[in-house]
Design a protein around this motif. Sequence first.
Motif, PDB file in Angstrom:
ATOM      1  N   VAL A 210      61.366  36.539  33.371  1.00  0.00           N
ATOM      2  CA  VAL A 210      60.004  36.762  32.879  1.00  0.00           C
ATOM      3  C   VAL A 210      59.328  37.775  33.809  1.00  0.00           C
ATOM      4  O   VAL A 210      59.619  37.847  35.001  1.00  0.00           O
ATOM      5  N   THR A 211      58.437  38.561  33.238  1.00  0.00           N
ATOM      6  CA  THR A 211      57.644  39.510  34.017  1.00  0.00           C
ATOM      7  C   THR A 211      56.233  38.979  34.137  1.00  0.00           C
ATOM      8  O   THR A 211      55.595  38.637  33.134  1.00  0.00           O
ATOM      9  N   VAL A 212      55.745  38.891  35.385  1.00  0.00           N
ATOM     10  CA  VAL A 212      54.390  38.388  35.652  1.00  0.00           C
ATOM     11  C   VAL A 212      53.643  39.460  36.441  1.00  0.00           C
ATOM     12  O   VAL A 212      54.151  39.971  37.431  1.00  0.00           O
ATOM     13  N   THR A 213      52.437  39.789  35.975  1.00  0.00           N
ATOM     14  CA  THR A 213      51.594  40.758  36.672  1.00  0.00           C
ATOM     15  C   THR A 213      50.444  40.028  37.332  1.00  0.00           C
ATOM     16  O   THR A 213      49.733  39.261  36.681  1.00  0.00           O
ATOM     17  N   LEU A 214      50.262  40.283  38.621  1.00  0.00           N
ATOM     18  CA  LEU A 214      49.169  39.703  39.404  1.00  0.00           C
ATOM     19  C   LEU A 214      48.061  40.726  39.528  1.00  0.00           C
ATOM     20  O   LEU A 214      48.320  41.903  39.765  1.00  0.00           O
ATOM     21  N   SER A 215      46.816  40.271  39.389  1.00  0.00           N
ATOM     22  CA  SER A 215      45.678  41.168  39.540  1.00  0.00           C
ATOM     23  C   SER A 215      44.485  40.389  40.057  1.00  0.00           C
ATOM     24  O   SER A 215      44.455  39.161  40.006  1.00  0.00           O
ATOM     25  N   LEU A 216      43.503  41.118  40.559  1.00  0.00           N
ATOM     26  CA  LEU A 216      42.276  40.497  41.035  1.00  0.00           C
ATOM     27  C   LEU A 216      41.402  40.112  39.853  1.00  0.00           C
ATOM     28  O   LEU A 216      41.454  40.736  38.800  1.00  0.00           O
ATOM     29  N   GLY A 217      40.569  39.120  40.063  1.00  0.00           N
ATOM     30  CA  GLY A 217      39.564  38.775  39.065  1.00  0.00           C
ATOM     31  C   GLY A 217      39.974  37.618  38.206  1.00  0.00           C
ATOM     32  O   GLY A 217      41.044  37.060  38.318  1.00  0.00           O
TER      33      GLY A 217
ATOM     34  N   LYS B 113      50.028  36.050  27.762  1.00  0.00           N
ATOM     35  CA  LYS B 113      49.406  34.799  28.200  1.00  0.00           C
ATOM     36  C   LYS B 113      48.878  34.996  29.615  1.00  0.00           C
ATOM     37  O   LYS B 113      49.569  35.510  30.497  1.00  0.00           O
ATOM     38  N   THR B 114      47.611  34.613  29.851  1.00  0.00           N
ATOM     39  CA  THR B 114      46.969  34.830  31.140  1.00  0.00           C
ATOM     40  C   THR B 114      46.504  33.511  31.736  1.00  0.00           C
ATOM     41  O   THR B 114      45.984  32.647  31.032  1.00  0.00           O
ATOM     42  N   PHE B 115      46.719  33.393  33.034  1.00  0.00           N
ATOM     43  CA  PHE B 115      46.253  32.238  33.799  1.00  0.00           C
ATOM     44  C   PHE B 115      45.420  32.747  34.969  1.00  0.00           C
ATOM     45  O   PHE B 115      45.622  33.868  35.432  1.00  0.00           O
ATOM     46  N   THR B 116      44.503  31.910  35.454  1.00  0.00           N
ATOM     47  CA  THR B 116      43.838  32.197  36.719  1.00  0.00           C
ATOM     48  C   THR B 116      44.396  31.227  37.753  1.00  0.00           C
ATOM     49  O   THR B 116      44.883  30.147  37.408  1.00  0.00           O
ATOM     50  N   ALA B 117      44.316  31.637  39.001  1.00  0.00           N
ATOM     51  CA  ALA B 117      44.782  30.790  40.092  1.00  0.00           C
ATOM     52  C   ALA B 117      43.781  30.855  41.230  1.00  0.00           C
ATOM     53  O   ALA B 117      43.221  31.911  41.521  1.00  0.00           O
ATOM     54  N   THR B 118      43.562  29.723  41.850  1.00  0.00           N
ATOM     55  CA  THR B 118      42.716  29.631  43.032  1.00  0.00           C
ATOM     56  C   THR B 118      43.625  29.738  44.252  1.00  0.00           C
ATOM     57  O   THR B 118      44.625  29.029  44.349  1.00  0.00           O
TER      58      THR B 118
ATOM     59  N   ALA C 114      33.482  41.850  48.709  1.00  0.00           N
ATOM     60  CA  ALA C 114      33.264  40.965  47.562  1.00  0.00           C
ATOM     61  C   ALA C 114      34.587  40.671  46.864  1.00  0.00           C
ATOM     62  O   ALA C 114      34.873  39.527  46.504  1.00  0.00           O
ATOM     63  N   ASN C 115      35.417  41.697  46.672  1.00  0.00           N
ATOM     64  CA  ASN C 115      36.725  41.485  46.056  1.00  0.00           C
ATOM     65  C   ASN C 115      37.592  40.583  46.928  1.00  0.00           C
ATOM     66  O   ASN C 115      38.274  39.698  46.432  1.00  0.00           O
ATOM     67  N   MET C 116      37.589  40.813  48.235  1.00  0.00           N
ATOM     68  CA  MET C 116      38.423  40.032  49.125  1.00  0.00           C
ATOM     69  C   MET C 116      37.859  38.629  49.313  1.00  0.00           C
ATOM     70  O   MET C 116      38.608  37.712  49.621  1.00  0.00           O
ATOM     71  N   GLY C 117      36.562  38.457  49.095  1.00  0.00           N
ATOM     72  CA  GLY C 117      35.956  37.140  49.190  1.00  0.00           C
ATOM     73  C   GLY C 117      36.251  36.299  47.957  1.00  0.00           C
ATOM     74  O   GLY C 117      36.079  35.095  47.965  1.00  0.00           O
ATOM     75  N   ASN C 118      36.701  36.944  46.917  1.00  0.00           N
ATOM     76  CA  ASN C 118      37.055  36.253  45.696  1.00  0.00           C
ATOM     77  C   ASN C 118      38.342  35.485  45.941  1.00  0.00           C
ATOM     78  O   ASN C 118      39.327  36.041  46.374  1.00  0.00           O
ATOM     79  N   ASN C 119      38.349  34.202  45.656  1.00  0.00           N
ATOM     80  CA  ASN C 119      39.546  33.423  45.937  1.00  0.00           C
ATOM     81  C   ASN C 119      40.352  33.134  44.678  1.00  0.00           C
ATOM     82  O   ASN C 119      41.079  32.158  44.614  1.00  0.00           O
ATOM     83  N   THR C 120      40.213  33.984  43.669  1.00  0.00           N
ATOM     84  CA  THR C 120      41.005  33.811  42.458  1.00  0.00           C
ATOM     85  C   THR C 120      41.754  35.093  42.120  1.00  0.00           C
ATOM     86  O   THR C 120      41.309  36.193  42.452  1.00  0.00           O
ATOM     87  N   ILE C 121      42.895  34.897  41.488  1.00  0.00           N
ATOM     88  CA  ILE C 121      43.657  36.016  40.956  1.00  0.00           C
ATOM     89  C   ILE C 121      44.005  35.698  39.505  1.00  0.00           C
ATOM     90  O   ILE C 121      43.859  34.557  39.056  1.00  0.00           O
ATOM     91  N   ARG C 122      44.457  36.709  38.804  1.00  0.00           N
ATOM     92  CA  ARG C 122      44.887  36.555  37.422  1.00  0.00           C
ATOM     93  C   ARG C 122      46.395  36.783  37.374  1.00  0.00           C
ATOM     94  O   ARG C 122      46.915  37.698  38.009  1.00  0.00           O
ATOM     95  N   LEU C 123      47.091  35.956  36.627  1.00  0.00           N
ATOM     96  CA  LEU C 123      48.522  36.110  36.391  1.00  0.00           C
ATOM     97  C   LEU C 123      48.707  36.342  34.901  1.00  0.00           C
ATOM     98  O   LEU C 123      48.295  35.507  34.087  1.00  0.00           O
ATOM     99  N   THR C 124      49.291  37.460  34.538  1.00  0.00           N
ATOM    100  CA  THR C 124      49.514  37.781  33.135  1.00  0.00           C
ATOM    101  C   THR C 124      51.014  37.837  32.888  1.00  0.00           C
ATOM    102  O   THR C 124      51.728  38.605  33.521  1.00  0.00           O
TER     103      THR C 124
END
Length: 155
Positions: A147-154, A47-52, A32-42
Motif C-alpha cells: 500500500v502507498t501512504v502519503t504523510l502530510s501536515l494538517g 482514504k484519509t486519516f488524521t493522527a495525533t 504554528a505548523n510545528m506546534g501542530n501535533n497532527t498529521i494526515r495519512l492518505t
Amino acid sequence: MNRLHLVLLLLLSVFMTAVQAQQRVSDNQMKANMGNNTIRLTIKDGKTFTATLADNSSADALIELLSKGDVTVEMEDYGNMEKVGPLGTSLPRNDRQTSTGPGDIILYQGKYLVIYYSTNSWNFTRIGKIDNTNGAQLKSALGNGDVTVTLSLGK
C-alpha cells in the motif's frame, strides 16, 4: 550630499524593517505548523486519516520533514499485524519497550514507518496514533499486500 545619504539611510532602514517583519511572519507560520501535533495519512485510494503525534524528538523531526513537503511511503504487510515501509531518511530514535495496538504509528530502527492494525510488543519509538479508528477499519483501508501512504501536515 548629506541629504542624499540621509534619504538612502532612511530607505535602507525602512527596507530592513520590512524584511525583518516578513521574517517574523514566516517564523511564526513555521512555529504554528510545528506546534501542530497532527498529521494526515492518505492511502493511495484516497482514504484519509488524521493522527495525533507523540511528544518526542522523533515526532518533532517528522513534523520538520513534513514542513518541507509531503512524504510518500511504499508499505508492505508484515506478520498480518502491520504495514511497514522506509521513510527515505533517518529520524531520531526514542526506543523503549512498547506494546502497540491498532492505529499506532511507530518508528522502527529510526528509518521505517510502521502502521499497526493489530498488536505487538517490541523496542520501538512511538510517533503517534491514528485518530478515531479501529483495527478492522485500518485493515480494510490498508488492504492486503502493498500500500502507498502519503504523510502530510494538517487535518
